[in-house]
Scaffold this motif. Structure first.
Motif, PDB file in Angstrom:
ATOM      1  N   GLY A  46       0.797  -1.223   0.000  1.00 32.09           N
ATOM      2  CA  GLY A  46       0.000   0.000   0.000  1.00 32.09           C
ATOM      3  C   GLY A  46       0.823   1.263   0.000  1.00 32.09           C
ATOM      4  N   ASN A  47       2.145   1.172  -0.035  1.00 36.34           N
ATOM      5  CA  ASN A  47       2.992   2.360  -0.130  1.00 36.34           C
ATOM      6  C   ASN A  47       2.892   2.971  -1.523  1.00 36.34           C
ATOM      7  OD1 ASN A  47       3.952   2.016   2.507  1.00 36.34           O
ATOM      8  ND2 ASN A  47       5.552   0.602   1.804  1.00 36.34           N
ATOM      9  N   VAL A  48       3.471   4.166  -1.656  1.00 39.73           N
ATOM     10  CA  VAL A  48       3.497   4.816  -2.963  1.00 39.73           C
ATOM     11  C   VAL A  48       4.131   3.884  -3.989  1.00 39.73           C
ATOM     12  CG1 VAL A  48       4.513   6.706  -4.284  1.00 39.73           C
ATOM     13  CG2 VAL A  48       3.533   7.160  -2.039  1.00 39.73           C
ATOM     14  N   SER A  49       3.511   3.817  -5.162  1.00 41.13           N
ATOM     15  CA  SER A  49       3.900   2.940  -6.270  1.00 41.13           C
ATOM     16  C   SER A  49       3.413   1.509  -6.083  1.00 41.13           C
ATOM     17  CB  SER A  49       5.420   2.937  -6.501  1.00 41.13           C
ATOM     18  OG  SER A  49       5.851   4.225  -6.856  1.00 41.13           O
ATOM     19  N   SER A  50       2.711   1.235  -4.966  1.00 44.51           N
ATOM     20  CA  SER A  50       2.087  -0.077  -4.841  1.00 44.51           C
ATOM     21  C   SER A  50       1.118  -0.283  -5.993  1.00 44.51           C
ATOM     22  CB  SER A  50       1.313  -0.189  -3.527  1.00 44.51           C
ATOM     23  OG  SER A  50       2.166  -0.242  -2.430  1.00 44.51           O
ATOM     24  N   LYS A  51       1.015  -1.530  -6.428  1.00 45.43           N
ATOM     25  CA  LYS A  51       0.165  -1.827  -7.573  1.00 45.43           C
ATOM     26  C   LYS A  51      -0.848  -2.897  -7.213  1.00 45.43           C
ATOM     27  CE  LYS A  51       0.412  -3.041 -12.466  1.00 45.43           C
ATOM     28  NZ  LYS A  51       1.285  -3.470 -13.556  1.00 45.43           N
ATOM     29  N   VAL A  52      -2.086  -2.671  -7.606  1.00 45.36           N
ATOM     30  CA  VAL A  52      -3.151  -3.649  -7.429  1.00 45.36           C
ATOM     31  C   VAL A  52      -3.426  -4.317  -8.762  1.00 45.36           C
ATOM     32  CG1 VAL A  52      -5.552  -4.024  -6.764  1.00 45.36           C
ATOM     33  CG2 VAL A  52      -4.211  -2.262  -5.616  1.00 45.36           C
ATOM     34  N   GLU A  53      -3.402  -5.639  -8.790  1.00 47.45           N
ATOM     35  CA  GLU A  53      -3.719  -6.401 -10.002  1.00 47.45           C
ATOM     36  C   GLU A  53      -5.032  -7.133  -9.771  1.00 47.45           C
ATOM     37  OE1 GLU A  53      -2.015  -6.594 -12.793  1.00 47.45           O
ATOM     38  OE2 GLU A  53       0.035  -5.946 -12.358  1.00 47.45           O
ATOM     39  N   TYR A  54      -5.994  -6.914 -10.671  1.00 43.74           N
ATOM     40  CA  TYR A  54      -7.308  -7.545 -10.540  1.00 43.74           C
ATOM     41  C   TYR A  54      -7.434  -8.761 -11.455  1.00 43.74           C
ATOM     42  CZ  TYR A  54      -8.874  -3.313  -8.083  1.00 43.74           C
ATOM     43  OH  TYR A  54      -9.015  -2.290  -7.189  1.00 43.74           O
ATOM     44  N   TYR A  72     -14.129  -9.179 -17.038  1.00 46.09           N
ATOM     45  CA  TYR A  72     -12.931  -8.356 -16.953  1.00 46.09           C
ATOM     46  C   TYR A  72     -13.089  -7.339 -15.819  1.00 46.09           C
ATOM     47  CZ  TYR A  72     -15.429  -4.396 -19.016  1.00 46.09           C
ATOM     48  OH  TYR A  72     -16.303  -3.373 -19.234  1.00 46.09           O
ATOM     49  N   PRO A  73     -11.977  -6.826 -15.253  1.00 44.90           N
ATOM     50  CA  PRO A  73     -12.054  -5.831 -14.180  1.00 44.90           C
ATOM     51  C   PRO A  73     -12.414  -4.450 -14.721  1.00 44.90           C
ATOM     52  CG  PRO A  73      -9.969  -7.040 -14.128  1.00 44.90           C
ATOM     53  CD  PRO A  73     -10.602  -7.294 -15.458  1.00 44.90           C
ATOM     54  N   TYR A  74     -13.385  -3.821 -14.102  1.00 44.66           N
ATOM     55  CA  TYR A  74     -13.791  -2.455 -14.450  1.00 44.66           C
ATOM     56  C   TYR A  74     -13.616  -1.583 -13.211  1.00 44.66           C
ATOM     57  CZ  TYR A  74     -16.768   1.553 -15.417  1.00 44.66           C
ATOM     58  OH  TYR A  74     -17.235   2.840 -15.582  1.00 44.66           O
ATOM     59  N   PRO A  75     -13.125  -0.349 -13.314  1.00 48.09           N
ATOM     60  CA  PRO A  75     -12.870   0.446 -14.525  1.00 48.09           C
ATOM     61  C   PRO A  75     -11.474   0.254 -15.114  1.00 48.09           C
ATOM     62  CG  PRO A  75     -12.506   1.812 -12.616  1.00 48.09           C
ATOM     63  CD  PRO A  75     -12.966   0.477 -12.096  1.00 48.09           C
ATOM     64  N   ALA A  76     -10.603  -0.515 -14.436  1.00 47.02           N
ATOM     65  CA  ALA A  76      -9.251  -0.697 -14.952  1.00 47.02           C
ATOM     66  C   ALA A  76      -8.742  -2.064 -14.541  1.00 47.02           C
ATOM     67  CB  ALA A  76      -8.319   0.400 -14.433  1.00 47.02           C
ATOM     68  N   LEU A  77      -7.759  -2.559 -15.290  1.00 49.37           N
ATOM     69  CA  LEU A  77      -7.190  -3.875 -15.001  1.00 49.37           C
ATOM     70  C   LEU A  77      -6.278  -3.835 -13.785  1.00 49.37           C
ATOM     71  CD1 LEU A  77      -6.283  -4.824 -18.675  1.00 49.37           C
ATOM     72  CD2 LEU A  77      -8.365  -5.379 -17.429  1.00 49.37           C
ATOM     73  N   SER A  78      -5.806  -2.615 -13.428  1.00 49.51           N
ATOM     74  CA  SER A  78      -4.927  -2.465 -12.276  1.00 49.51           C
ATOM     75  C   SER A  78      -5.056  -1.051 -11.736  1.00 49.51           C
ATOM     76  CB  SER A  78      -3.473  -2.756 -12.659  1.00 49.51           C
ATOM     77  OG  SER A  78      -3.023  -1.821 -13.625  1.00 49.51           O
ATOM     78  N   ARG A  79      -4.549  -0.857 -10.523  1.00 50.95           N
ATOM     79  CA  ARG A  79      -4.509   0.471  -9.918  1.00 50.95           C
ATOM     80  C   ARG A  79      -3.162   0.676  -9.254  1.00 50.95           C
ATOM     81  NH1 ARG A  79     -10.577   0.987  -7.124  1.00 50.95           N
ATOM     82  NH2 ARG A  79     -11.624   1.657  -9.030  1.00 50.95           N
ATOM     83  N   GLU A  80      -2.780   1.963  -9.090  1.00 53.04           N
ATOM     84  CA  GLU A  80      -1.491   2.277  -8.486  1.00 53.04           C
ATOM     85  C   GLU A  80      -1.655   3.328  -7.411  1.00 53.04           C
ATOM     86  OE1 GLU A  80       3.016   3.657  -9.852  1.00 53.04           O
ATOM     87  OE2 GLU A  80       1.498   3.085 -11.348  1.00 53.04           O
ATOM     88  N   CYS A  81      -0.887   3.186  -6.334  1.00 49.37           N
ATOM     89  CA  CYS A  81      -0.915   4.159  -5.242  1.00 49.37           C
ATOM     90  C   CYS A  81      -0.112   5.384  -5.651  1.00 49.37           C
ATOM     91  CB  CYS A  81      -0.348   3.529  -3.962  1.00 49.37           C
ATOM     92  SG  CYS A  81      -0.296   4.672  -2.560  1.00 49.37           S
ATOM     93  N   GLN A  82      -0.767   6.568  -5.624  1.00 48.43           N
ATOM     94  CA  GLN A  82      -0.126   7.800  -6.054  1.00 48.43           C
ATOM     95  C   GLN A  82       0.457   8.573  -4.870  1.00 48.43           C
ATOM     96  OE1 GLN A  82      -2.820   9.414  -9.566  1.00 48.43           O
ATOM     97  NE2 GLN A  82      -4.103   8.738  -7.875  1.00 48.43           N
ATOM     98  N   TYR A  83       1.230   9.601  -5.159  1.00 40.73           N
ATOM     99  CA  TYR A  83       1.887  10.378  -4.106  1.00 40.73           C
ATOM    100  C   TYR A  83       0.903  11.175  -3.251  1.00 40.73           C
ATOM    101  CZ  TYR A  83       6.513   9.244  -5.860  1.00 40.73           C
ATOM    102  OH  TYR A  83       7.656   8.571  -6.219  1.00 40.73           O
ATOM    103  N   ASN A  84      -0.324  11.359  -3.727  1.00 41.52           N
ATOM    104  CA  ASN A  84      -1.319  12.066  -2.925  1.00 41.52           C
ATOM    105  C   ASN A  84      -2.069  11.127  -1.985  1.00 41.52           C
ATOM    106  OD1 ASN A  84      -2.928  10.660  -4.673  1.00 41.52           O
ATOM    107  ND2 ASN A  84      -3.874  12.454  -5.656  1.00 41.52           N
TER     108      ASN A  84
END
Length: 780
Positions: free
Chosen positions: A81-89, A96-108
């Motif tokens: 869950g740190n910055v640049s962490s990536k979630v793969e669905y 298929y995964p909606y709204p995206a196939l993956s997500r990333e933790c941003q600096y905000n």
């Protein structure tokens, strides 16, 4: 923290004094500082700029793990869950995964698309928006997996392509584009891909058509195509895809297979050119450079990087079987590009040496893996080409160049990679309409969720009717595609190819095995054989009576049945020919060829074995040139008095399996003769060499290991030596001294030390084989 890492990086370069010019990577471009003063002052300027950040570090940013759950599916998360962490669905099949196939933790501290709830939705195929000169039905807002579209043409128009197309599980429609055309244009109607609209309907010379995909779809191929003087359209046929759409390993393999077939067939001076897909085509005696570019950025990981190397090795090994010798360059890249093999290296044309260097190259050799600098990798390709241009400008313009680029992400530093593509094209003098497009092929393999569809499409070559860009779920799918890339092609006439034993059925591991049955009244004789060409199966002469009727012979290969058109025994085979020398039954020259009633169509389960002293075996053994002899093959395959070999057994119906044995030569072969003399039924033979002539290869016994004996039903099968990934037949199973079997099953009793098996030595049968099967191109 990013600025601190950047500072430390620059200071390291400075203190090591490795460069007089320092490039600071970042964004879409780069900044440079040159000269001694610049090198000395830059770290100090940056240090003052971030001093406060160092003195008072900010707290660690984390994203809320409670906001990443997906309805109806599963997910994995990296970096906690740190910055640049990536979630793969992942979702169940057909979703298929909606709204995206993956997500990333941003600096905000927020995940990308955080406001939208993740859920699994049903996979859809693009909806038709336009169709020229005809009708399609049913008309629906959504087309799901299994839905079928039907097409009809208006009067006066002929249909090209399929009448029906089915929505597949990967979100693509089956088959090619359906077109209704009256053939009145200078160029044929280029059609409209499902999901696209087309502007302009003029098909005169120099006319242009442009395409646009519907909402939510991305275009692969060419957005604009021009009607050329050769009555073909420029560029590549476009397709429209959803973000979740991938190419299957089977689709990729099929494209490469058809194309590689063109490569092999191009060596035939009598070949008639046809419009067909190709990946790599080289004229006979042509020149080729192949650049393999591998992403080594952080997201790839050591495991996937190793798989990418494995893919490269498979590709190089298979290319080494063709009738030309390309030179290779191998480049890995992350924040920077790093050559593994230079095009100018002395061994760049030696496939085995290139593979050896790829094997030794480690993922850890990239010190900085944070970035994905695709432009730097292509710039390295350009640099290598430029050096070749300087070294030999005449040959340079006659050399075809192939780039295979594998990446799991979009570029995030170094700038637009298509700039380097343009520079490469300029260097190769590829301009509109000058006929040099075939001197460059760029194939891009996008792997995983983070790919930019537009980026990989823009980098890849665009040629009608070919495909140069592929999007695949992961690198394992790509490896499967490369493993299959020879499966369903005419190129399968290449001999001695097998599949990975750990993945597939025995028939695919042993695609050259033929099962032979001879029906005689109520009895049936069974033997084995080996496929040596489209027309012939090689086996043992003793399997057949001297007056055998052809209609009694049945041959099965790859589950398909064939009848015998003709049976050829070696003219010197004569079972009763040595009875005056007290050899009751002679097996000397125990060799036969069955000519089939119809040609074999090679496939993944039906392929030919390599025979020694043929051009096919020369390529398998990497022995090229007019000076190569049959003796060279023998020395390579059987270099010592004790060499490993294999035969194929069938102890139970349809259960083929490898059996490992040792070929005995020299003094070990003399032991075979001595052991045979001690067996009661051969004690009265005055000269054992009348029974065991020089035409036999010996296996069996208990030294240096217990060799499994051959059994009834194994006769006629191949004795095979494996050379790297290829298989060459050196003998045909003929006879044995002791029956250690109950029918086709080997007894559990210990094998007798006197047990020996003898195989007809194919190195001694070349003249007859050359006479009967000239298409194999035997060595002079």
């Amino acid at each position: 923290m990013q600025e601190l890492e950047l500072l430390l990086y620059i200071v390291t370069l400075y203190t090591q004094q490795r460069y007089s010019k320092i490039q600071i990577p970042g964004g879409e471009g780069s900044r440079q500082t040159t000269g001694r003063r610049g090198n000395k002052m830059l770290p100090l300027i940056l240090l003052s700029h971030i001093a406060l950040s160092i003195a008072a570090p900010s707290p660690t940013v984390e994203c809320d793990l409670d906001k990443i759950a997906i309805v109806g599916g599963e997910y994995t998360v990296s970096e906690g869950g740190n910055v640049s962490s990536k979630v793969e669905y992942t979702c169940p099949e057909g979703m298929y995964p909606y709204p995206a196939l993956s997500r990333e933790c941003q600096y905000n501290g927020r995940w990308t698309d955080e406001k939208l709830k993740a859920e699994c939705k049903a996979i859809l195929c693009p909806r038709p928006t336009m169709f020229d000169n005809g009708l399609f039905h049913p008309r629906k807002l959504r087309y799901g997996i299994g839905d079928v579209l039907h097409f009809e043409c208006w009067g006066g128009f002929r249909m090209y392509g399929p009448e029906t197309r089915t929505c597949q599980a990967n979100g693509k429609w089956s088959g090619e584009v359906t077109i209704c055309d009256d053939q009145e244009g200078y160029c044929p109607n280029p059609g409209i891909p499902i999901g696209a609209s087309k502007v302009d309907i003029s098909y005169k010379i120099e006319s242009k058509v442009t395409y646009e995909c519907g909402p939510g779809l991305t275009m692969y191929g060419s957005k604009e195509r021009v009607c050329m003087e050769n009555k073909r359209w420029s560029g590549a046929e476009p397709t429209c895809r959803f973000p979740y759409t991938y190419d299957t390993p089977e689709e990729v393999a099929q494209t490469f297979s058809a194309s590689l077939s063109e490569t092999v067939e191009s060596s035939d001076p009598d070949k008639v050119e046809e419009d067909a897909d190709r990946t790599i085509r080289v004229e006979k005696d042509g020149l080729m450079n192949i650049f393999i570019v591998i992403d080594a950025s952080k997201s790839v990981g050591a495991k996937n990087f190793k798989t990418a190397k494995d893919i490269s090795e498979v590709f190089i090994d298979k290319m080494a079987s063709f009738d030309f010798s390309p030179r290779y360059a191998v480049i890995s890249y992350a924040s920077f590009a790093k050559p593994v093999v230079q095009l100018s290296d002395d061994d760049s044309a030696k496939a085995d040496k290139v593979i050896e260097r790829i094997k030794k190259y480690k993922y850890t050799e990239h010190e900085d893996k944070q970035g994905t600098n695709t432009r730097a990798a292509l710039s390295e390709v350009h640099n290598m080409m430029s050096l070749e241009h300087v070294r030999n400008s005449t040959k340079f313009l006659l050399t075809r160049n192939v780039i295979l680029l594998m990446t799991d992400g979009r570029h995030n530093m170094g700038g637009d990679p298509t700039v380097e593509v343009k520079r490469i094209r300029e260097l190769l003098d590829i301009r509109k309409g000058n006929g040099r497009e075939d001197f460059l092929d760029i194939y891009v393999f996008g792997l995983g969720n983070d790919i930019s569809d537009n980026e990989i499409n823009d980098i890849a070559s665009k040629k009608d009717p070919e495909k140069h860009v592929f999007k695949m779920k992961n690198i394992d799918d790509m490896k499967e595609a490369f493993d299959k890339m020879l499966d369903d092609s005419e190129i399968l006439q290449m001999c001695g190819i097998s599949r990975d034993p750990g993945q597939l059925g025995v028939q695919e591991q042993l695609p050259w095995i033929a099962k032979i049955s001879i029906t005689r009244g109520s009895s049936e004789e069974k033997c084995k054989g080996s496929i040596v060409s489209r027309d012939f199966v090689l086996t043992a002469a003793h399997c057949f009576h001297l007056d055998e009727e052809l209609h009694t012979i049945n041959i099965r290969v790859g589950g398909k049945s064939f009848k015998a058109k003709q049976l050829y025994r070696h003219p010197k085979y004569n079972p009763a020919g040595k009875q005056d020398k007290k050899v009751e039954k002679s097996f000397d020259y125990d060799l036969a060829l069955i000519e089939l009633d119809k040609k074999i169509q090679f496939s993944r389960t039906i392929r030919p074995i390599c025979l020694p002293c043929t051009s096919g075996a020369s390529w398998a053994l990497k022995q090229r040139g007019k000076s190569v002899t049959c003796s060279d093959h023998e020395k390579t395959l059987l270099p010592s008095d004790m060499e490993r070999a294999k035969f194929v057994a069938e102890e139970t119906t349809n259960a083929l399996e490898w059996k490992d044995v040792f070929v005995k030569r020299g003094n070990w072969r003399l032991n075979c003769l001595e052991a045979t003399k001690k067996i009661d039924k051969f004690k009265d033979t005055p000269d054992i060499k009348d029974l065991i002539t020089d035409n036999f290869i010996c296996t069996g016994g208990t030294e240096p290991q217990v060799d499994p004996p051959t059994c009834k039903g194994d006769s006629g099968g191949p004795l095979i030596v494996q050379y790297k990934q290829r298989f060459i037949q050196v003998g045909v199973i003929s006879w044995g001294t002791i029956n250690s079997c109950d029918g086709t099953k080997r007894k559990q009793d210990p094998v007798s030390p006197l047990s020996r098996d003898f195989h007809t030595d194919l190195f001694h049968m070349v003249d007859w084989l050359k006479e009967k099967v000239p298409e194999l191109e035997f060595l002079a």
